[in-house]
Design a protein around this motif. Structure first.
Motif: not given
Length: 108
Positions: A97-108
């Motif tokens: 919501e603040d424009g910050n990058l959020v990376v969601h890694p792949a789940r194994d």
């Protein structure tokens, strides 16, 4: 998809409740049918992809844009990229919501 289900999906991306969304669509329909300045057949052809948007008057174009916006809202409400990426085992990133990058890694 019926009107209620469409309204539920639209509320995911609008600030309207389900009754407000249905009332909004009803107002648009009423204005369309009652207005002598609006050619509802021409608008219907444009929305069906068989007519030219540029051939519509300003008010008719506004009605067409509103209808397209509602369609997009319903379609966007049904998207679930997180589930698709998870099912494919892919990572993804998004902005919070603040424009910050959020990376969601792949789940194994």
């Amino acid at each position: 998809m019926d009107v209620y289900d469409s309204a539920v999906a639209a509320t995911a991306v609008t600030s309207r409740t389900v009754p407000q969304q249905i009332a909004h669509w009803a107002r648009i329909g009423r204005e369309l049918e009652l207005s002598p300045r609006v050619n509802h057949r021409a608008i219907s052809r444009v929305l069906a992809g068989t007519g030219s948007y540029d051939d519509l008057g300003e008010q008719e174009q506004a009605i067409a844009r509103e209808a397209w916006g509602d369609r997009v809202a319903v379609l966007r409400g049904g998207l679930n990229y997180e589930a698709g990426f998870a099912a494919a085992g892919e990572s993804y990133s998004e902005a919070d919501e603040d424009g910050n990058l959020v990376v969601h890694p792949a789940r194994d």
